[in-house]
Design a protein around this motif. Structure first.
Motif, mmCIF file in Angstrom:
data_model
loop_
_atom_site.group_PDB
_atom_site.id
_atom_site.type_symbol
_atom_site.label_atom_id
_atom_site.label_comp_id
_atom_site.label_asym_id
_atom_site.label_seq_id
_atom_site.Cartn_x
_atom_site.Cartn_y
_atom_site.Cartn_z
ATOM 1 N N UNK A 88 -3.290 -4.682 4.859
ATOM 2 C CA UNK A 88 -4.090 -4.371 3.680
ATOM 3 C C UNK A 88 -4.055 -2.880 3.394
ATOM 4 N N UNK A 89 -4.459 -2.508 2.201
ATOM 5 C CA UNK A 89 -4.312 -1.135 1.736
ATOM 6 C C UNK A 89 -5.067 -0.121 2.594
ATOM 7 N N UNK A 90 -6.330 -0.399 2.872
ATOM 8 C CA UNK A 90 -7.141 0.576 3.606
ATOM 9 C C UNK A 90 -6.680 0.727 5.051
ATOM 10 N N UNK A 91 -6.429 -0.394 5.724
ATOM 11 C CA UNK A 91 -5.984 -0.325 7.117
ATOM 12 C C UNK A 91 -4.589 0.267 7.232
ATOM 13 N N UNK A 92 -3.767 0.069 6.213
ATOM 14 C CA UNK A 92 -2.435 0.678 6.221
ATOM 15 C C UNK A 92 -2.547 2.187 6.276
ATOM 16 N N UNK A 93 -3.485 2.737 5.515
ATOM 17 C CA UNK A 93 -3.665 4.188 5.528
ATOM 18 C C UNK A 93 -4.255 4.652 6.867
ATOM 19 N N UNK A 94 -5.279 3.959 7.336
ATOM 20 C CA UNK A 94 -5.956 4.364 8.565
ATOM 21 C C UNK A 94 -5.064 4.218 9.790
ATOM 22 N N UNK A 95 -4.226 3.181 9.790
ATOM 23 C CA UNK A 95 -3.382 2.882 10.945
ATOM 24 C C UNK A 95 -1.903 3.138 10.647
ATOM 25 N N UNK A 113 0.802 -1.230 0.000
ATOM 26 C CA UNK A 113 0.000 0.000 0.000
ATOM 27 C C UNK A 113 0.832 1.276 0.000
ATOM 28 N N UNK A 114 2.094 1.221 0.497
ATOM 29 C CA UNK A 114 2.938 2.403 0.429
ATOM 30 C C UNK A 114 3.336 2.695 -1.007
ATOM 31 N N UNK A 115 3.123 1.722 -1.871
ATOM 32 C CA UNK A 115 3.439 1.885 -3.280
ATOM 33 C C UNK A 115 2.251 2.438 -4.044
ATOM 34 N N UNK A 116 1.117 2.696 -3.351
ATOM 35 C CA UNK A 116 -0.099 3.137 -4.006
ATOM 36 C C UNK A 116 -0.549 4.450 -3.395
#
Length: 361
Positions: free
Chosen positions: A152-159, A13-16
């Motif tokens: 996962x992508x969404x939780x990576x952003x939120x957390x 997710x850091x790549x997106x």
């Protein structure tokens, strides 16, 4: 290990959303004009630019190796450069009656040992913090990818703040094991007059007196000092960079030149460094005293120093750590720029999360 991480990193997710699109050769489809079929037009030079820009793939073994090399330079060089200040700080912690302040500490040291005495302990400092930097920055990149793929992508952003904290703590655990022997030798050289003047003299003497315990008895206090320090260092830096681009810098990072980006890196690093110094200073005082004394323990040292004693030398350490942290991030980011490594931008909310929150059509 690196080969398995490389596969996960491609979907990291850091790549997106930006970097993943670059790897796929798509770019920013929303800003592209439609083609003949009504689909967004693919920029012709984007794939070529992506190939030219990066020397390796994000999350590859080469990427992690060069990140580790950046850590060696950033930590080894900066800590060695401030050895005189570190020496005075350690002496203030272990003998506050003699070294009453930072300026008095320099004066007494120069009077007793001369200018050359300010460089005591440079060799274990350079070797120890080079090894620490290798593990600190290299493993941070590894753990950040691993944990983000677990979330996962969404939780990576939120957390993301929790992710920075967990990845940096995991990396520092191993980094301190690499640092501990040289840190123990450095403190002996700097704070025990007449014990040893060089690493070649100190290491055999320490081993003869206490065995391997002499080199690793300070590892637990090191974890107490360095893990909170590193968690603050990475999490505060990452969020400060994000805030600077959002609220201070008048244009997106993608429109900033490399020198402009490095200035932001330096400022964010200094802000993070001030908080790092405050969070980790009590444990630093315990480490300094513990490595000087034979047969002592962290709990006994802490009890003897008391609340006031553990804060001795804080001003010197704020100056040292603030400058160190800023320079470390500047050097580390410069290494990434020089070797043309992928440098993901500050994280953006995934499109799927925007849709869930009703922020997009």
């Amino acid at each position: 290990m690196f080969s398995s991480v490389a596969h996960l990193a491609r979907a990291n997710p850091f790549n997106t959303p930006h970097l993943q699109l670059v790897h796929d050769g798509l770019g920013d489809l929303r800003s592209s004009s439609p083609g003949p079929t009504g689909q967004p037009r693919r920029p012709r030079n984007l794939a070529a630019a992506a190939v030219e820009e990066y020397s390796c793939e994000f999350g590859s073994a080469k990427y992690y190796a060069l990140c580790g090399f950046g850590g060696v330079l950033s930590c080894g060089l900066t800590h060695t450069a401030v050895v005189p200040l570190d020496l005075v700080k350690c002496r203030m912690q272990v003998d506050p009656q003699k070294y009453k302040g930072i300026f008095n500490g320099f004066s007494v040291t120069l009077k007793e040992d001369g200018v050359r005495g300010l460089a005591k302990g440079w060799a274990p400092t350079f070797l120890g913090y080079s090894m620490q930097g290798l593990c600190k920055f290299g493993f941070y990149e590894v753990f950040k990818v691993l944990y983000s793929n677990m979330l996962g992508e969404e939780n990576t952003y939120l957390w993301r703040t929790s992710l920075y904290l967990a990845a940096s703590a995991s990396a520092e655990f191993f980094a301190d094991i690499a640092l501990a022997p040289m840190e123990a030798a450095k403190v002996r050289i700097q704070t025990q007059p007449g014990y040893a003047n060089t690493l070649r003299d100190a290491a055999p003497k320490m081993y003869k007196e206490e065995g391997l315990k002499a080199f690793y008895k300070g590892v637990a206090p090191l974890w107490m000092r360095q893990i909170p320090y590193t968690m603050m260092k990475f999490a505060c830096f990452e969020r400060t960079v994000e805030a600077l681009y959002k609220f201070v810098v008048p244009k997106p990072r993608s429109e900033c030149s490399k020198p402009e980006q490095l200035v932001v890196t330096f400022i964010a690093g200094y802000i993070a460094g001030v908080f790092c110094a405050i969070v980790s200073h009590p444990a630093d005082s315990v480490v300094s005293v513990l490595n000087k004394e034979k047969g002592s323990s962290a709990s006994l040292v802490l009890k003897r120093l008391g609340f006031k004693g553990v804060w001795k030398g804080l001003f010197a350490r704020i100056i040292m750590i603030g400058t160190l942290t800023a320079l470390q991030w500047f050097i580390y980011d410069s290494v990434k720029v020089y070797f043309r490594l992928p440098r993901p931008p500050p994280p953006e909310m995934p499109e799927s999360l925007k849709k869930k929150l009703g922020l997009t059509q």
